[in-house]
Design an enzyme around this catalytic site. Sequence first.
Site, mmCIF file in Angstrom:
data_model
loop_
_atom_site.group_PDB
_atom_site.id
_atom_site.type_symbol
_atom_site.label_atom_id
_atom_site.label_comp_id
_atom_site.label_asym_id
_atom_site.label_seq_id
_atom_site.Cartn_x
_atom_site.Cartn_y
_atom_site.Cartn_z
ATOM 1 N N ARG A 282 0.810 -1.218 0.000
ATOM 2 C CA ARG A 282 0.000 0.000 0.000
ATOM 3 C C ARG A 282 0.845 1.270 0.000
ATOM 4 O O ARG A 282 0.537 2.223 -0.726
ATOM 5 C CB ARG A 282 -0.891 -0.030 1.249
ATOM 6 C CG ARG A 282 -1.960 1.032 1.292
ATOM 7 C CD ARG A 282 -2.644 1.036 2.660
ATOM 8 N NE ARG A 282 -3.047 -0.288 3.084
ATOM 9 C CZ ARG A 282 -4.235 -0.832 2.849
ATOM 10 N NH1 ARG A 282 -5.150 -0.140 2.203
ATOM 11 N NH2 ARG A 282 -4.523 -2.048 3.275
ATOM 12 N N ARG A 318 -13.041 -1.621 -1.550
ATOM 13 C CA ARG A 318 -12.623 -1.273 -0.180
ATOM 14 C C ARG A 318 -13.696 -0.551 0.632
ATOM 15 O O ARG A 318 -13.903 -0.890 1.795
ATOM 16 C CB ARG A 318 -11.319 -0.459 -0.197
ATOM 17 C CG ARG A 318 -10.136 -1.248 -0.786
ATOM 18 C CD ARG A 318 -8.813 -0.521 -0.640
ATOM 19 N NE ARG A 318 -8.423 -0.449 0.762
ATOM 20 C CZ ARG A 318 -8.543 0.614 1.533
ATOM 21 N NH1 ARG A 318 -9.009 1.745 1.031
ATOM 22 N NH2 ARG A 318 -8.212 0.570 2.789
ATOM 23 N N CYS A 348 -26.139 -3.934 -8.297
ATOM 24 C CA CYS A 348 -27.372 -4.203 -7.557
ATOM 25 C C CYS A 348 -27.087 -4.736 -6.168
ATOM 26 O O CYS A 348 -27.328 -5.914 -5.869
ATOM 27 C CB CYS A 348 -28.249 -5.155 -8.354
ATOM 28 S SG CYS A 348 -28.751 -4.369 -9.882
HETATM 29 C C1 PLP Z 1 -0.587 -7.988 2.065
HETATM 30 C C2 PLP Z 1 0.770 -8.327 2.502
HETATM 31 C C3 PLP Z 1 1.794 -7.377 2.423
HETATM 32 C C4 PLP Z 1 1.574 -5.961 1.990
HETATM 33 O O1 PLP Z 1 0.769 -5.260 2.901
HETATM 34 P P1 PLP Z 1 0.580 -3.682 2.756
HETATM 35 O O2 PLP Z 1 -0.323 -3.334 3.872
HETATM 36 O O3 PLP Z 1 -0.024 -3.424 1.438
HETATM 37 O O4 PLP Z 1 1.937 -3.064 2.888
HETATM 38 C C5 PLP Z 1 3.069 -7.781 2.783
HETATM 39 N N1 PLP Z 1 3.326 -9.039 3.200
HETATM 40 C C6 PLP Z 1 2.362 -9.973 3.300
HETATM 41 C C7 PLP Z 1 2.693 -11.324 3.771
HETATM 42 C C8 PLP Z 1 1.056 -9.652 2.956
HETATM 43 O O5 PLP Z 1 0.094 -10.554 3.075
#
Ligand code: PLP
Length: 420
Positions: A282, A318, A348
């Site tokens: 993210r 989200r 819908c």
């Molecule tokens: C989803 C995930 C991430 C990334 O998470 P962010 O919140 O997008 O930084 C990193 N490592 C693992 C194992 C994940 O499942």
Amino acid sequence: MPDHFLPDGLTRTDGTLHIESIPLTQVAQEYGTPCYVYSAAAIRNAYREFVEAFAALDPLICYAVKANGNLSILHLLSQQGSGFDIVSGGELSRVLAAGGSADKVVFSGVGKSAAEMAQALQAGVHCFNVESAAELRRLSQVASHLGLRAPVSLRVNPDVDPGTHPYIATGLKESKFGVAYADAFALYEEAARLPGLDVAGIDCHIGSQITDLAPFVAALEKILDLANRLRNAGIPLRHLDLGGGVGIRYRDETPIVLADYARAIAERLQGSGLRLLLEPGRRIIGNAGLLLTRVEYLKLSSDHRFAIVDAAMNDLIRPSLYEAWHEIVPVSERASPAALLDVVGPVCETGDILGRARSLAVAEGDLLAILSAGAYGASMGSNYNARPRPAEILVDGQSTRLIRRREAVEELYRNEWPPA
Ligand SMILES: *Cc1c(COP(=O)(O)O)cnc(C)c1O
């Protein structure tokens, strides 16, 4: 009305929202709506922020592909030197198709199949983040069968509360992820004995959209303590992977300053000989993308006031899934007074809401930008209601490039057929 907050890469010039130097009106005209639009500069900046903040630690940064796995985005990050965190064989294929190198890939996830293990072993991934005893044993078998040794780290569950939405908290002991902290030591002893394994590291990932440093530090201290005990027991590790989860600003959050995070890690990792791995998703792509949509109808009654737009929960889930907030701003400003509107899509479902009670001055046909939609937007999209997935466009300075064609309706049912 001034914009509440514009992420990196966005500016408002003469009343029109621009991404880098391109007006979003032009993107809509050229590619249609709804579409995802990303800023290449914002992606590079976010990646570089990690590199610079953590420079003293020289970490391997493994971008989490599930946040956004578009091939052009993976290619761009790979060119910056990024590795990748994957959770499926499909994501590995994406990374390789985008030109990423397998030796910078870590493979996470609770349910790796034997076929996915073999695929990743043959590609030569950097490490498997193993999440259970059963998976550890299966991985050893699959590797032995191929005459290989699998580099492994155990995803240890440090049982810390990241203070985030329960659906994206992953480090509590009741979570399905990782192995229990209390069981990890014995499991490492077993891993060290299994013939198909090469014990390489330790990892954790405690959740997502975390805006407080304390849970990361608490997790690090627990994991590091375990690594030290393992070394003393003759099981030395090469790396420590702290996962992803660093939050971003969607509304009024105060995100973690990466330099603070880096300092907190460096102080504790010093002298351990462990290389740091990070798995940000993210924080790299979230604020680098937006969902561009057009108002189809205004539906105004005494009870409720809706802006019905051409994007929907299938494009960006989200808000429906986590009640997540995405800032929604008009692309072109109007002088007319703002009204409180629920921004909803055509799907819908009552839950097809992109934003509730937003103060917007809009008319039918206007463009809206749903901000901070780069992560877990397109990648979580679906075809619900037989809606083709939107186009994706990457803006880089003066250039715009289509990086995913808008899906055609026929593509939705090309794997189906009515009876002859
Ligand atoms: C989803 C995930 C991430 C990334 O998470 P962010 O919140 O997008 O930084 C990193 N490592 C693992 C194992 C994940 O499942």
